[in-house]
Design a protein around this motif. Structure first.
Motif, PDB file in Angstrom:
ATOM      1  N   SER A  33       0.827  -1.220   0.000  1.00  0.00           N
ATOM      2  CA  SER A  33       0.000   0.000   0.000  1.00  0.00           C
ATOM      3  C   SER A  33       0.854   1.260   0.000  1.00  0.00           C
ATOM      4  O   SER A  33       0.424   2.316  -0.456  1.00  0.00           O
ATOM      5  N   LYS A  34       2.103   1.141   0.507  1.00  0.00           N
ATOM      6  CA  LYS A  34       3.019   2.282   0.546  1.00  0.00           C
ATOM      7  C   LYS A  34       3.902   2.349  -0.702  1.00  0.00           C
ATOM      8  O   LYS A  34       4.842   3.128  -0.773  1.00  0.00           O
ATOM      9  N   LYS A  35       3.572   1.495  -1.691  1.00  0.00           N
ATOM     10  CA  LYS A  35       4.289   1.475  -2.975  1.00  0.00           C
ATOM     11  C   LYS A  35       5.733   0.983  -2.839  1.00  0.00           C
ATOM     12  O   LYS A  35       6.617   1.384  -3.614  1.00  0.00           O
ATOM     13  N   ALA A  36       5.985   0.131  -1.842  1.00  0.00           N
ATOM     14  CA  ALA A  36       7.314  -0.484  -1.726  1.00  0.00           C
ATOM     15  C   ALA A  36       7.549  -1.415  -2.911  1.00  0.00           C
ATOM     16  O   ALA A  36       6.602  -1.950  -3.499  1.00  0.00           O
ATOM     17  N   THR A  37       8.798  -1.611  -3.274  1.00  0.00           N
ATOM     18  CA  THR A  37       9.134  -2.432  -4.440  1.00  0.00           C
ATOM     19  C   THR A  37       9.116  -3.919  -4.127  1.00  0.00           C
ATOM     20  O   THR A  37       8.629  -4.726  -4.918  1.00  0.00           O
ATOM     21  N   ALA A  38       9.641  -4.293  -2.949  1.00  0.00           N
ATOM     22  CA  ALA A  38       9.745  -5.707  -2.599  1.00  0.00           C
ATOM     23  C   ALA A  38      10.081  -5.845  -1.117  1.00  0.00           C
ATOM     24  O   ALA A  38      10.385  -4.849  -0.439  1.00  0.00           O
ATOM     25  N   LEU A  39      10.036  -7.066  -0.636  1.00  0.00           N
ATOM     26  CA  LEU A  39      10.449  -7.391   0.733  1.00  0.00           C
ATOM     27  C   LEU A  39      11.605  -8.372   0.649  1.00  0.00           C
ATOM     28  O   LEU A  39      11.511  -9.404  -0.023  1.00  0.00           O
ATOM     29  N   CYS A  40      12.716  -8.026   1.296  1.00  0.00           N
ATOM     30  CA  CYS A  40      13.905  -8.878   1.258  1.00  0.00           C
ATOM     31  C   CYS A  40      14.124  -9.499   2.641  1.00  0.00           C
ATOM     32  O   CYS A  40      14.194  -8.780   3.642  1.00  0.00           O
ATOM     33  N   LEU A  41      14.211 -10.810   2.686  1.00  0.00           N
ATOM     34  CA  LEU A  41      14.334 -11.534   3.949  1.00  0.00           C
ATOM     35  C   LEU A  41      15.555 -12.458   3.925  1.00  0.00           C
ATOM     36  O   LEU A  41      15.903 -13.013   2.886  1.00  0.00           O
ATOM     37  N   LYS A  42      16.169 -12.617   5.116  1.00  0.00           N
ATOM     38  CA  LYS A  42      17.238 -13.595   5.267  1.00  0.00           C
ATOM     39  C   LYS A  42      16.604 -14.842   5.881  1.00  0.00           C
ATOM     40  O   LYS A  42      16.543 -14.996   7.112  1.00  0.00           O
ATOM     41  N   VAL A  43      16.104 -15.702   4.995  1.00  0.00           N
ATOM     42  CA  VAL A  43      15.423 -16.919   5.450  1.00  0.00           C
ATOM     43  C   VAL A  43      16.433 -17.859   6.100  1.00  0.00           C
ATOM     44  O   VAL A  43      17.498 -18.130   5.540  1.00  0.00           O
ATOM     45  N   GLY A  44      16.083 -18.325   7.305  1.00  0.00           N
ATOM     46  CA  GLY A  44      16.981 -19.205   8.033  1.00  0.00           C
ATOM     47  C   GLY A  44      17.512 -18.581   9.294  1.00  0.00           C
ATOM     48  O   GLY A  44      18.025 -19.270  10.180  1.00  0.00           O
ATOM     49  N   ARG A  45      17.396 -17.232   9.379  1.00  0.00           N
ATOM     50  CA  ARG A  45      17.891 -16.564  10.582  1.00  0.00           C
ATOM     51  C   ARG A  45      16.780 -16.443  11.625  1.00  0.00           C
ATOM     52  O   ARG A  45      16.904 -16.927  12.738  1.00  0.00           O
ATOM     53  N   TYR A  46      15.707 -15.766  11.242  1.00  0.00           N
ATOM     54  CA  TYR A  46      14.561 -15.640  12.145  1.00  0.00           C
ATOM     55  C   TYR A  46      13.373 -16.478  11.662  1.00  0.00           C
ATOM     56  O   TYR A  46      12.525 -16.866  12.449  1.00  0.00           O
ATOM     57  N   ILE A  47      13.336 -16.714  10.347  1.00  0.00           N
ATOM     58  CA  ILE A  47      12.251 -17.501   9.758  1.00  0.00           C
ATOM     59  C   ILE A  47      12.870 -18.640   8.966  1.00  0.00           C
ATOM     60  O   ILE A  47      13.661 -18.400   8.036  1.00  0.00           O
ATOM     61  N   ASP A  48      12.554 -19.854   9.354  1.00  0.00           N
ATOM     62  CA  ASP A  48      13.142 -21.012   8.657  1.00  0.00           C
ATOM     63  C   ASP A  48      12.491 -21.260   7.304  1.00  0.00           C
ATOM     64  O   ASP A  48      13.168 -21.469   6.298  1.00  0.00           O
ATOM     65  N   VAL A  49      11.157 -21.203   7.254  1.00  0.00           N
ATOM     66  CA  VAL A  49      10.399 -21.439   6.017  1.00  0.00           C
ATOM     67  C   VAL A  49       9.235 -20.459   5.969  1.00  0.00           C
ATOM     68  O   VAL A  49       8.539 -20.263   6.968  1.00  0.00           O
ATOM     69  N   LEU A  50       9.038 -19.847   4.827  1.00  0.00           N
ATOM     70  CA  LEU A  50       7.904 -18.935   4.672  1.00  0.00           C
ATOM     71  C   LEU A  50       6.612 -19.733   4.517  1.00  0.00           C
ATOM     72  O   LEU A  50       6.546 -20.641   3.683  1.00  0.00           O
ATOM     73  N   PRO A  51       5.579 -19.401   5.290  1.00  0.00           N
ATOM     74  CA  PRO A  51       4.298 -20.111   5.189  1.00  0.00           C
ATOM     75  C   PRO A  51       3.648 -19.909   3.827  1.00  0.00           C
ATOM     76  O   PRO A  51       3.887 -18.892   3.150  1.00  0.00           O
ATOM     77  N   SER A  52       2.816 -20.833   3.417  1.00  0.00           N
ATOM     78  CA  SER A  52       2.148 -20.765   2.117  1.00  0.00           C
ATOM     79  C   SER A  52       1.267 -19.529   2.006  1.00  0.00           C
ATOM     80  O   SER A  52       1.110 -18.965   0.921  1.00  0.00           O
ATOM     81  N   LYS A  53       0.690 -19.086   3.146  1.00  0.00           N
ATOM     82  CA  LYS A  53      -0.171 -17.900   3.114  1.00  0.00           C
ATOM     83  C   LYS A  53       0.592 -16.656   2.676  1.00  0.00           C
ATOM     84  O   LYS A  53       0.049 -15.767   2.021  1.00  0.00           O
ATOM     85  N   VAL A  54       1.858 -16.616   3.033  1.00  0.00           N
ATOM     86  CA  VAL A  54       2.698 -15.473   2.657  1.00  0.00           C
ATOM     87  C   VAL A  54       2.904 -15.458   1.146  1.00  0.00           C
ATOM     88  O   VAL A  54       2.810 -14.404   0.495  1.00  0.00           O
ATOM     89  N   TYR A  55       3.151 -16.631   0.566  1.00  0.00           N
ATOM     90  CA  TYR A  55       3.311 -16.711  -0.889  1.00  0.00           C
ATOM     91  C   TYR A  55       1.995 -16.386  -1.601  1.00  0.00           C
ATOM     92  O   TYR A  55       2.005 -15.756  -2.668  1.00  0.00           O
ATOM     93  N   GLU A  56       0.902 -16.785  -1.024  1.00  0.00           N
ATOM     94  CA  GLU A  56      -0.409 -16.525  -1.630  1.00  0.00           C
ATOM     95  C   GLU A  56      -0.694 -15.029  -1.701  1.00  0.00           C
ATOM     96  O   GLU A  56      -1.113 -14.521  -2.746  1.00  0.00           O
ATOM     97  N   ILE A  57      -0.451 -14.318  -0.599  1.00  0.00           N
ATOM     98  CA  ILE A  57      -0.705 -12.871  -0.595  1.00  0.00           C
ATOM     99  C   ILE A  57       0.291 -12.150  -1.501  1.00  0.00           C
ATOM    100  O   ILE A  57      -0.042 -11.176  -2.181  1.00  0.00           O
ATOM    101  N   SER A  58       1.529 -12.668  -1.553  1.00  0.00           N
ATOM    102  CA  SER A  58       2.542 -12.084  -2.432  1.00  0.00           C
ATOM    103  C   SER A  58       2.135 -12.216  -3.898  1.00  0.00           C
ATOM    104  O   SER A  58       2.243 -11.263  -4.680  1.00  0.00           O
ATOM    105  N   ASP A  59       1.654 -13.408  -4.272  1.00  0.00           N
ATOM    106  CA  ASP A  59       1.217 -13.640  -5.655  1.00  0.00           C
ATOM    107  C   ASP A  59      -0.005 -12.802  -5.992  1.00  0.00           C
ATOM    108  O   ASP A  59      -0.110 -12.246  -7.092  1.00  0.00           O
ATOM    109  N   ARG A  60      -0.916 -12.703  -5.037  1.00  0.00           N
ATOM    110  CA  ARG A  60      -2.168 -11.963  -5.296  1.00  0.00           C
ATOM    111  C   ARG A  60      -1.898 -10.476  -5.515  1.00  0.00           C
ATOM    112  O   ARG A  60      -2.533  -9.834  -6.351  1.00  0.00           O
TER     113      ARG A  60
END
Length: 211
Positions: A15-42
């Motif tokens: 909503s703030k017109k950000a370009t993307a979200l960059c995450l270091k997977v494995g540090r604080y989040i081991d695996v991104l939940p499917s719901k996150v991918y769903e909202i990202s795709d939508r």
């Protein structure tokens, strides 16, 4: 850790017109939940991951460098457009020449709808755009296509319209600059035209008075 919270973060960034979200997977989040991918795709909002051995600065510096280079190139293009169009006006090129130059610069069909002098100046090859420009009511044209109003003080003299749908993807910065600079030089052309008409009117009045 909460996928709902991360989904809300993505919605907020989008909503703030950000370009993307960059995450270091494995540090604080081991695996991104499917719901996150769903909202990202939508939302067509990219989620990027980078290796654990990378520091944030390893990504930030090249990204900032690319942004600065892109902005410098945009400024260069903007200057080129401004110089090309102002030179046209200085050399006596009228509205038709301006429209033709904009067509060449943007690669899009262009029309200046002059509502003051009741004329239309067109340059391009699209039969559909030409048909719509000449058959649709002005209100519909302005709903369908991107445009820039040509206005001096509170008087609207016309609309500079490009063959690019308003509902389509974001307008390229070069196209945006072309519209803005095109509108500016058309104002100069209109002021020159009105000045010439005024002088011609005065000459006629003086001639009649002398008689």
């Amino acid at each position: 850790d909460n996928p709902i919270d991360l989904c809300e973060v993505i919605k907020g960034l989008n909503s703030k017109k950000a370009t993307a979200l960059c995450l270091k997977v494995g540090r604080y989040i081991d695996v991104l939940p499917s719901k996150v991918y769903e909202i990202s795709d939508r939302l067509s909002f990219p989620i990027l991951s980078y290796p654990m051995n990378f520091a944030f600065i390893d990504i930030l510096n090249p990204a900032l460098s690319m942004i600065i280079k892109t902005q410098a190139m945009d400024l260069k293009h903007s200057y080129f457009i401004h110089r090309t169009l102002t030179n046209l006006v200085a050399e006596g090129g009228g509205a038709q020449k301006i429209v033709e130059a904009l067509n060449e610069i943007t690669g899009l069909d262009v029309c200046f709808i002059d509502v003051h002098f009741k004329k239309r100046y067109y340059s391009g090859t699209s039969e559909e755009f030409y048909f719509n420009i000449n058959s649709l009511p002005l209100e519909q044209i302005l709903l369908f296509y991107i445009y820039e109003k040509v206005q001096i003080v509170e008087t609207t003299y016309g609309y500079l319209v490009l063959d690019s749908l308003r509902e389509s993807s974001k307008t390229h910065v070069i196209t945006q600059n072309a519209l803005i600079h095109g509108s500016t030089v058309l104002k100069l052309e209109i002021q020159r035209k009105e000045s010439n008409l005024y002088r011609e009117s005065r000459r006629r009045d003086e001639f009649v008075f002398d008689l």
